[in-house]
Design an enzyme around this catalytic site. Structure first.
Site, PDB file in Angstrom:
ATOM      1  N   GLU A   1      18.516 -17.241  -8.070  1.00 15.16           N
ATOM      2  CA  GLU A   1      18.083 -15.873  -8.370  1.00 15.16           C
ATOM      3  C   GLU A   1      17.515 -15.785  -9.794  1.00 15.16           C
ATOM      4  OE1 GLU A   1      17.327 -13.263  -6.975  1.00 15.16           O
ATOM      5  OE2 GLU A   1      17.550 -11.655  -8.434  1.00 15.16           O
TER       6      GLU A   1
ATOM      7  N   HIS B   1      19.089 -36.420  -7.819  1.00 21.25           N
ATOM      8  CA  HIS B   1      18.348 -36.832  -6.625  1.00 21.25           C
ATOM      9  C   HIS B   1      16.874 -36.422  -6.692  1.00 21.25           C
ATOM     10  CE1 HIS B   1      22.025 -38.125  -4.743  1.00 21.25           C
ATOM     11  NE2 HIS B   1      22.582 -36.968  -5.084  1.00 21.25           N
TER      12      HIS B   1
ATOM     13  N   TRP C   1      -2.963  -2.654  -1.432  1.00 19.79           N
ATOM     14  CA  TRP C   1      -2.526  -4.009  -1.792  1.00 19.79           C
ATOM     15  C   TRP C   1      -3.215  -4.902  -0.772  1.00 19.79           C
ATOM     16  CZ3 TRP C   1       0.456  -7.997   0.447  1.00 19.79           C
ATOM     17  CH2 TRP C   1       0.993  -8.924  -0.462  1.00 19.79           C
TER      18      TRP C   1
ATOM     19  N   LYS D   1       6.561  -4.088  -4.154  1.00 20.61           N
ATOM     20  CA  LYS D   1       7.968  -3.714  -4.126  1.00 20.61           C
ATOM     21  C   LYS D   1       8.543  -3.799  -2.717  1.00 20.61           C
ATOM     22  CE  LYS D   1      11.853  -2.371  -5.806  1.00 20.61           C
ATOM     23  NZ  LYS D   1      12.652  -3.463  -6.385  1.00 20.61           N
TER      24      LYS D   1
ATOM     25  N   ARG E   1       5.073   0.106  -6.281  1.00 19.73           N
ATOM     26  CA  ARG E   1       5.071  -0.732  -5.080  1.00 19.73           C
ATOM     27  C   ARG E   1       4.100  -1.910  -5.212  1.00 19.73           C
ATOM     28  NH1 ARG E   1       6.651   2.239  -0.247  1.00 19.73           N
ATOM     29  NH2 ARG E   1       5.110   1.077   0.919  1.00 19.73           N
TER      30      ARG E   1
ATOM     31  N   LYS F   1      13.663 -14.659 -10.724  1.00 20.53           N
ATOM     32  CA  LYS F   1      13.318 -13.573 -11.658  1.00 20.53           C
ATOM     33  C   LYS F   1      12.304 -14.047 -12.679  1.00 20.53           C
ATOM     34  CE  LYS F   1      14.349 -10.715 -10.002  1.00 20.53           C
ATOM     35  NZ  LYS F   1      15.205 -10.555  -8.878  1.00 20.53           N
TER      36      LYS F   1
ATOM     37  N   ASN G   1      -1.630   2.054   5.955  1.00 18.92           N
ATOM     38  CA  ASN G   1      -0.763   0.951   5.515  1.00 18.92           C
ATOM     39  C   ASN G   1      -0.466   0.079   6.730  1.00 18.92           C
ATOM     40  OD1 ASN G   1      -0.623   2.258   3.096  1.00 18.92           O
ATOM     41  ND2 ASN G   1       1.566   2.691   3.191  1.00 18.92           N
ATOM     42  N   GLY G   2      -0.341  -1.229   6.515  1.00 22.78           N
ATOM     43  CA  GLY G   2       0.002  -2.115   7.632  1.00 22.78           C
ATOM     44  C   GLY G   2      -1.169  -3.012   7.989  1.00 22.78           C
TER      45      GLY G   2
ATOM     46  N   GLU H   1       8.797 -14.535 -11.124  1.00 24.67           N
ATOM     47  CA  GLU H   1       8.165 -13.289 -10.694  1.00 24.67           C
ATOM     48  C   GLU H   1       7.465 -12.544 -11.814  1.00 24.67           C
ATOM     49  OE1 GLU H   1      11.645 -11.273  -8.710  1.00 24.67           O
ATOM     50  OE2 GLU H   1      10.005 -10.624  -7.418  1.00 24.67           O
TER      51      GLU H   1
ATOM     52  N   CYS I   1       0.820  -1.214   0.000  1.00 24.30           N
ATOM     53  CA  CYS I   1       0.000   0.000   0.000  1.00 24.30           C
ATOM     54  C   CYS I   1       0.855   1.265   0.000  1.00 24.30           C
ATOM     55  CB  CYS I   1      -0.865   0.030   1.251  1.00 24.30           C
ATOM     56  SG  CYS I   1      -1.837  -1.450   1.479  1.00 24.30           S
TER      57      CYS I   1
END
Ligand code: M6R
Length: 603
Positions: free
Chosen positions: A479, A502, A76, A598, A27, A483, A100-101, A486, A2
């Site tokens: 990584e 394995h 969000w 973000k 964000r 990417k 926010n939160g 995402e 948010c």
């Protein structure tokens, strides 16, 4: 996550709010809204969707939003689905609130309000704040009502509220960032300075527990004990230009192209070619403590975690102590055993990641010495740690982290060399290599960009990918896979190449391509080629990143030969490009991928 923007001044608030909210789009959000104080009350417009949708709705609905005081929000979803009803602001006739939160005790508060015949209409925790303030307004003046409502809240929050009865915007902060921007005959607030850097470079960063009252000329702050307090005004030198796309189609590709510069900026004032590292002031810890550390714990999330994992080998080599790299969301609830002279490092681009912040709090409570590696100036994690070494990557806007990663890596390497030098190790060769890196990274971007475009065109229809590497390339494989998932929503797994037999080898067939990351370093190269044989034997396609070709692979991406320890810096670049171009071919919203934010300021 948010975003909050607020304005009180002489100009029309709506323009400033919409611009600020647009700057916060990166964000991640699912709905947006604004409330503006007008002659006879407060008018609110909100909608599910993008800021563009909000702007169209404002024109369509022709509601009076001509006032000079207002608040805006990008939501969000945490409590309740993304919808117009659940979008912020939440309001009554007397007050409008953005938040926010997470209000952790919202159920109890809901019960408390029900007993007074006050009912909420939305699924959100935030509406409770508006209802509480409204309830107190029946007996108290706005400032007192706001304080009393905030006193009842548990959890994490940054709150901005406007009132029918007063021209003051009221703010509260706990465990979620909130800044005040100081203008000429105007005062701003936002959850993130990037919403305001077009208007001012002077900011006050509220501390946990603070309440603030802002109008166009005055700022009054009360600390957690409700004593009036002066907080320092900081000048922030981020330019709006650096937060714009500058001719690139997306922030992500701009930020990949800026990686060399990000590393250059991060290292250039801190090291020189004569073997000197100027980190003393920033680290600000006794040399004897650093010489005698007996363990390092690194805690972070996502890409920042992979930066820590990638640096582990070099850190261990130069500090000669074991380095544990932990995922923050796990670490914060674990029962870690710290060594006697442990050094605790947290890594965070945003400096606001809830899990990382809580892990840092925990380490501090155990009186462990803490260092943060952070990109966003004055963020919570930067301020909370004993000391902060900033990555000087500039604003990273795309949700997929790229230039922050290589900058974090460069700080970790400098730290390894710094402690190594204190312990008597020679580091001249390493420092001159670090200084050469930005040039090699620039070359890598140029060498691989077009080639990766072609490879991405060929591979974008595939639904599953396996990324494998050994040694330093294992974290880079992780990584690279992160990417891809995402931004292209393709399933990708990162694995240590030796572990393939394995389990993951069961996935290999002509529909599951493998990305093999293997610089020509023995024994890794020849062992990884054996993995390539195994993949080929099962009709799997191979994309290989290396400085040495092999006739076994379908698509070879050639990289510069580089000192092995420094290979993570350049091998990650084509992997970021691969994710970018695959997502581009698939037509996705690259900078704001679905479901992601973000900075992850909630647990
Ligand atoms: O701001 P932080 O570095 O603390 O963020 C950590 C992760 O949320 C972040 O790296 C995330 O994994 C990115 N979207 C990766 O691209």
């Amino acid at each position: 996550m948010c975003g909050i923007v607020g304005y009180v001044g002489n100009d029309k608030a709506i323009n400033i709010l919409l611009k600020g909210l647009s700057a916060l789009e990166y964000r991640g959000y699912d709905s947006a809204g604004v409330s503006i104080k007008v002659n006879n009350g407060i008018n609110t417009v909100k909608t599910k969707g993008r800021i563009m949708d909000l702007a169209s709705l404002i024109i369509e609905e022709q509601i009076d939003l001509s006032g000079n005081i207002g608040i805006g929000h990008t939501r969000w979803a945490t409590h309740g689905i993304p919808s117009t009803l659940n979008a912020h602001p939440h309001y009554t006739d007397s007050v409008s609130v953005v938040h926010n939160g997470i209000i952790e005790n919202y159920r109890e508060l809901e019960e408390f309000l029900k007993k007074k015949n006050i009912y909420k209409k939305t699924d959100t925790d935030t509406e409770i704040i508006a209802l509480l303030i409204d309830m107190f307004l029946k007996k108290f003046k706005p400032k007192e009502a706001f304080e009393k409502a905030v006193a009842k809240l548990e959890g994490s929050f940054s709150i901005a509220a406007i009132f029918k009865e007063t021209d003051t915007i009221m703010l509260a902060k706990k465990d979620s960032p909130l800044v005040i921007g100081i203008g000429r005959h105007a005062t701003y607030t936002a959850s993130d300075i990037s919403a305001l850097i077009d208007h001012t470079n002077k900011f006050i960063f509220l501390e946990d527990g603070d309440i603030a009252f802002i109008d166009k000329e005055n700022i009054k702050i009360l600390d957690h004990s409700r004593k009036s307090i002066k907080r320092e005004i900081k000048t922030i030198d981020w330019s709006m230009e650096s937060a714009k796309k500058g001719g690139y189609k997306h922030f992500m590709i701009k930020e990949i192209a800026e990686e060399a510069e990000a590393v250059r900026n991060t290292i250039q004032s801190r090291i020189d070619a004569n073997g000197n590292i100027y980190l003393n002031d920033e680290i600000n810890m006794d040399e004897s403590f650093l010489k005698n550390i007996d363990g390092i714990t690194i805690v972070a999330c996502g890409t920042s975690y992979y930066a820590g994992f990638s640096a582990k080998t070099v850190l261990e080599k130069f500090t000669e102590v074991p380095v544990n790299v932990e995922i923050a969301s796990e670490f914060r609830y674990s029962e870690p055993i710290f060594s006697k002279h442990n050094l605790f490092i947290v890594i965070s681009q945003s400096g606001e990641t809830a899990d990382t912040k809580e892990s840092l709090k925990f380490a501090k409570s155990k009186r462990i010495k803490t260092i943060s590696i952070v990109n966003v100036k004055e963020s919570a994690i930067a301020r909370m740690a004993d000391t902060c070494i900033y990555t000087l990557a500039g604003p990273e806007i795309s949700v997929a982290s790229t230039k922050a990663f290589v900058s974090q890596l460069s700080v970790l390497y400098m730290l390894a060399f710094y402690i190594g030098k204190l312990k008597g190790k020679k580091i001249d060769k390493e420092l001159s290599m670090l200084l050469k890196l930005p040039g090699i990274m620039e070359k890598t971007f140029k060498m691989t960009n077009d080639r990766i475009k072609t490879v991405a065109e060929k591979y974008h229809p595939y639904k599953n990918f396996l990324y494998i590497g050994r040694g330093l390339m294992y974290p880079i494989a992780l990584e690279g896979a992160l990417k891809l998932k995402e931004i292209s929503y393709i399933h990708a797994e990162g694995y240590p190449a030796g572990e393939m037999k394995h389990g993951p080898i069961a996935l290999i067939d002509e529909n599951t391509p493998s990305v093999i990351i293997s610089p020509d370093k023995e024994p890794f190269y020849s062992k990884t080629l054996s993995n390539a044989e195994e993949i080929k034997a099962r009709s799997g396609k191979i994309i290989m990143l290396s400085d040495k070709n092999s006739d076994m692979v379908d698509d070879f991406i050639e990289l510069e030969e580089i000192e092995y320890d420094f290979s993570p810096f350049i091998y990650v670049i084509p992997l970021q490009l691969l994710a970018y171009y695959i997502a581009l071919y698939l037509g996705y919203d690259i900078d704001q991928p679905r479901n992601l934010a973000k900075s992850v300021t909630v647990e």
